[in-house]
Design an enzyme around this catalytic site. Structure first.
Site, mmCIF file in Angstrom:
data_model
loop_
_atom_site.group_PDB
_atom_site.id
_atom_site.type_symbol
_atom_site.label_atom_id
_atom_site.label_comp_id
_atom_site.label_asym_id
_atom_site.label_seq_id
_atom_site.Cartn_x
_atom_site.Cartn_y
_atom_site.Cartn_z
ATOM 1 N N HIS A 25 0.879 -1.176 0.000
ATOM 2 C CA HIS A 25 0.000 0.000 0.000
ATOM 3 C C HIS A 25 0.919 1.229 0.000
ATOM 4 O O HIS A 25 2.026 1.160 0.552
ATOM 5 C CB HIS A 25 -0.825 -0.058 1.299
ATOM 6 C CG HIS A 25 -1.917 0.947 1.392
ATOM 7 N ND1 HIS A 25 -1.689 2.267 1.716
ATOM 8 C CD2 HIS A 25 -3.262 0.833 1.251
ATOM 9 C CE1 HIS A 25 -2.844 2.912 1.760
ATOM 10 N NE2 HIS A 25 -3.819 2.066 1.470
ATOM 11 N N ASP A 61 3.483 -4.200 7.987
ATOM 12 C CA ASP A 61 2.227 -3.466 7.856
ATOM 13 C C ASP A 61 1.097 -4.479 8.103
ATOM 14 O O ASP A 61 0.819 -5.329 7.258
ATOM 15 C CB ASP A 61 2.163 -2.868 6.447
ATOM 16 C CG ASP A 61 0.801 -2.269 6.123
ATOM 17 O OD1 ASP A 61 -0.140 -2.437 6.919
ATOM 18 O OD2 ASP A 61 0.682 -1.656 5.044
ATOM 19 N N GLN A 88 -4.080 -5.178 7.155
ATOM 20 C CA GLN A 88 -5.056 -6.163 6.661
ATOM 21 C C GLN A 88 -4.995 -7.487 7.414
ATOM 22 O O GLN A 88 -5.839 -8.355 7.193
ATOM 23 C CB GLN A 88 -4.836 -6.425 5.161
ATOM 24 C CG GLN A 88 -5.097 -5.226 4.262
ATOM 25 C CD GLN A 88 -6.561 -4.775 4.259
ATOM 26 O OE1 GLN A 88 -7.465 -5.506 4.649
ATOM 27 N NE2 GLN A 88 -6.786 -3.549 3.846
ATOM 28 N N LYS A 96 -10.350 -0.717 10.466
ATOM 29 C CA LYS A 96 -10.573 -1.909 9.636
ATOM 30 C C LYS A 96 -10.963 -3.114 10.485
ATOM 31 O O LYS A 96 -11.138 -4.218 9.976
ATOM 32 C CB LYS A 96 -9.305 -2.224 8.837
ATOM 33 C CG LYS A 96 -8.952 -1.147 7.799
ATOM 34 C CD LYS A 96 -7.703 -1.521 7.047
ATOM 35 C CE LYS A 96 -7.102 -0.371 6.279
ATOM 36 N NZ LYS A 96 -7.863 0.084 5.125
ATOM 37 N N CYS A 99 -4.758 2.299 -3.644
ATOM 38 C CA CYS A 99 -3.547 2.875 -3.035
ATOM 39 C C CYS A 99 -2.341 1.966 -3.218
ATOM 40 O O CYS A 99 -1.506 1.839 -2.311
ATOM 41 C CB CYS A 99 -3.752 3.188 -1.560
ATOM 42 S SG CYS A 99 -4.939 4.470 -1.276
HETATM 43 C C1 PLP Z 1 -2.173 -3.010 3.583
HETATM 44 C C2 PLP Z 1 -2.562 -1.630 4.003
HETATM 45 N N1 PLP Z 1 -1.632 -0.845 4.571
HETATM 46 C C3 PLP Z 1 -1.918 0.386 4.981
HETATM 47 C C4 PLP Z 1 -3.165 0.919 4.836
HETATM 48 C C5 PLP Z 1 -3.416 2.312 5.298
HETATM 49 O O1 PLP Z 1 -4.318 2.307 6.355
HETATM 50 P P1 PLP Z 1 -4.828 3.684 6.941
HETATM 51 O O2 PLP Z 1 -5.482 4.408 5.811
HETATM 52 O O3 PLP Z 1 -5.771 3.296 8.007
HETATM 53 O O4 PLP Z 1 -3.629 4.408 7.431
HETATM 54 C C6 PLP Z 1 -4.159 0.163 4.238
HETATM 55 C C7 PLP Z 1 -5.507 0.712 4.016
HETATM 56 O O5 PLP Z 1 -6.239 0.281 3.169
HETATM 57 C C8 PLP Z 1 -3.847 -1.151 3.825
HETATM 58 O O6 PLP Z 1 -4.778 -1.938 3.257
#
Ligand code: PLP
Length: 408
Positions: free
Chosen positions: A122, A199, A202, A225, A365
Site C-alpha cells: 500500500h 504493515d 489487513q 478496519k 492505493c
Molecule cells: C495493507 C494496508 N496498509 C496500509 C493501509 C493504510 O491504512 P490507513 O489508511 O488506516 O492508514 C491500508 C488501508 O487500506 C492497507 O490496506
C-alpha cells in the site's frame, strides 16, 4: 463456525437499503462496519466520563485515564506484545509507518543503505520510505511477485544483504489477499542485521497475530478496519528499540521536565504521544477487541477462508473475469480483486451499487502493483465476519448481469 445471522444483528448499518435493496457491504478492506457495542462505548464515554486524561485528579479524569490505558492493554494482549509500553497510539497505519520512518529511520538509515520492500505494498508502506531514502541518500529495493501474486523469494539471499537496514513489508496484501511469510522473512532479515517493519493493516482484523512470535521490530495497524472507530491506530515497537528512538512530535504530555531552553521526555509510551490523544476512539478500539475476542480470531479466519473459497468457485464459473492473487486459500485472506477487459472497474462498481452492493474500484492505493498487474484498475470485494454466501451469490449474479449488459 461463526453464527453470522446473530452477528449481523449487532451491526445497525446492515439493515440499511441502497436503491431499495438490502446493503451488501463488501468493502471491508477499506474500512469495516461497527457493532453496537463499539458505537455505545463512544456514547458512554461522551455521556458519562468525558474528560482529559493523565493530568487530572478529579474522578472523571481518572476514570477516562483508566479506560484509555485499559484499552491500550487490550491491544497489547490482542497482538501478543509483552508490554503496554511497546504500543504507541497513532491515528492509523499510515501515521505509524511515517513515525518509524521519521524517527528510527532518519537516525539509522544513511547514504548507501538499502530499504527492502515489495511490489504489493500500500502507498502507506512505500511513500514514507521513498521520502526517507531521498532525504538520507538510501535506496529502495523490491521483492518481485510471481504469477500467483505471491512473493518471489528465490533470490532473497541476494536481496537481503549487509546493506539492507530495513525490510518493510505487508502481512497481507489489500489487493491480492496474499498472506506473506513474515515470520520466516523476519528471521532472514535479522540474520543480516536488518530490522523488520510489518504493515498489519489487513492482517490484525482477520487473523490471530502474535508480534512476539513474529519477532518483528515494528508492526502497524488501524482500528477502523477491525470494527473500531476511525482515527485510532497502533504502532508496536520492540521496547529496546523504542528506548533509543527520538520522539516524533513535541509538546504537552510527552515531557517529563521542561526548562526555558530544554526538556526531558516522559516514560514510554507517552514520550511518543504528544498532546491530547484520541481518548474516545482508543476506548472504542478496546470494545472492538472485546467483540472480536468473543468470536475468536481463529473462527474469524475460518469463516473468511470458507467465504473466500466459495466466492472464488463462483467467480471461476463467470469465465469472463480475471481474478488476482494466490489460488491456495491458506495463503490468502478475504480480499478478491478482479478485472474484465470489457467493463471498466468503475462501471462495474457503479452497476453493483445499484444492486445495493458496495465494492471498491481503482488502484487501492497500490499503483506500482496495479502497473505490475498490467491493468489500470481493479474491482475488489472484501469480506468480514458479517458476510454470507447469500451475499456472495448476489455479488456473482450482479457481476454476471453487468458483464452481459456491457456485452450487448
Ligand atoms: C495493507 C494496508 N496498509 C496500509 C493501509 C493504510 O491504512 P490507513 O489508511 O488506516 O492508514 C491500508 C488501508 O487500506 C492497507 O490496506
Amino acid at each position: 463456525m461463526l453464527d453470522v445471522n446473530h452477528i449481523r444483528k449487532d451491526f445497525p448499518i446492515l439493515s440499511r437499503t441502497i436503491y431499495g435493496k438490502p446493503l451488501v457491504y463488501l468493502d471491508n478492506a477499506a474500512t469495516s462496519q461497527k457493532p453496537t457495542s463499539v458505537i455505545q462505548s463512544l456514547v458512554d464515554y461522551y455521556e458519562s466520563y468525558n474528560s482529559n486524561i493523565h493530568r487530572g485528579v478529579h474522578t472523571l479524569s481518572m476514570e477516562a485515564t483508566d479506560r484509555h490505558e485499559d484499552a491500550r492493554s487490550k491491544c497489547t494482549r490482542f497482538i501478543g506484545a509483552k508490554e503496554d509500553k511497546s504500543l504507541i497510539m497513532v491515528r492509523n497505519t499510515t501515521e505509524a509507518i511515517n513515525l518509524v520512518a521519521q524517527t528510527w529511520g532518519k537516525h539509522n538509515i544513511s547514504a548507501g543503505d538499502e530499504i527492502l520492500t515489495t511490489h504489493m505494498e500500500h502507498h502507506s508502506n512505500l511513500v514514507p520510505w521513498q521520502k526517507l531514502a531521498e532525504q538520507n541518500g538510501a535506496s529502495l529495493q523490491f521483492i518481485e511477485l510471481d504469477e500467483d501474486g505471491m512473493l518471489n523469494l528465490s533470490n532473497i539471499d541476494d536481496l537481503i544483504t549487509e546493506r539492507t537496514k530495513l525490510l518493510a513489508l505487508t502481512h497481507m496484501s489489500n489487493v491480492l489477499g496474499t498472506i506473506n511469510p513474515v515470520k520466516e522473512l523476519t528471521a532472514v532479515a535479522h540474520k543480516m542485521g536488518a530490522k523488520v517493519l510489518i504493515d498489519g493493516a489487513q492482517s490484525v482484523p482477520h487473523m490471530k497475530v502474535d508480534v512476539t512470535d513474529l519477532d518483528c521490530d515494528f508492526f502497524a495497524f488501524s482500528g477502523h478496519k477491525m470494527l473500531a472507530p476511525t482515527g485510532i491506530g497502533v504502532l508496536y515497537v520492540k521496547p529496546e528499540i523504542l528506548e533509543s528512538m527520538e520522539p516524533f512530535l513535541f509538546g504537552g504530555d510527552m515531557v517529563s521536565q521542561v526548562w526555558d531552553d530544554t526538556a526531558t521526555w516522559n516514560d514510554l509510551p507517552w514520550k511518543f504521544e504528544a498532546g491530547t490523544p484520541n481518548i474516545a476512539d482508543l476506548i472504542g478500539l478496546g470494545a472492538a477487541i472485546d467483540y472480536l475476542e468473543s468470536l475468536g480470531m481463529d473462527q474469524v479466519r475460518e469463516h473468511e477462508m470458507a467465504l473466500t473459497g466459495y466466492a472464488l468457485e463462483q467467480f471461476d464459473r463467470l469465465n469472463d473475469i480475471k481474478v488476482f492473487g494466490p489460488k491456495d486459500l491458506s495463503k490468502r485472506g478475504g480480499v478478491i480483486s478482479f478485472h474484465s477487459d470489457d467493463v471498466h472497474p468503475h462501471d462495474m462498481g457503479t452497476m453493483l451499487d445499484r444492486e445495493g452492493i458496495a465494492i471498491r474500484t481503482g488502484h487501492h492505493c497500490a499503483m506500482p502493483l496495479t502497473r505490475k498487474l498490467s491493468v489500470v484498475a481493479t474491482a475488489r470485494a472484501s469480506f468480514y465476519i458479517y458476510n454470507t454466501e447469500e451475499e456472495v451469490d448476489k455479488l456473482t449474479a450482479a457481476i454476471r448481469a453487468t458483464l452481459d449488459y456491457f456485452a450487448k
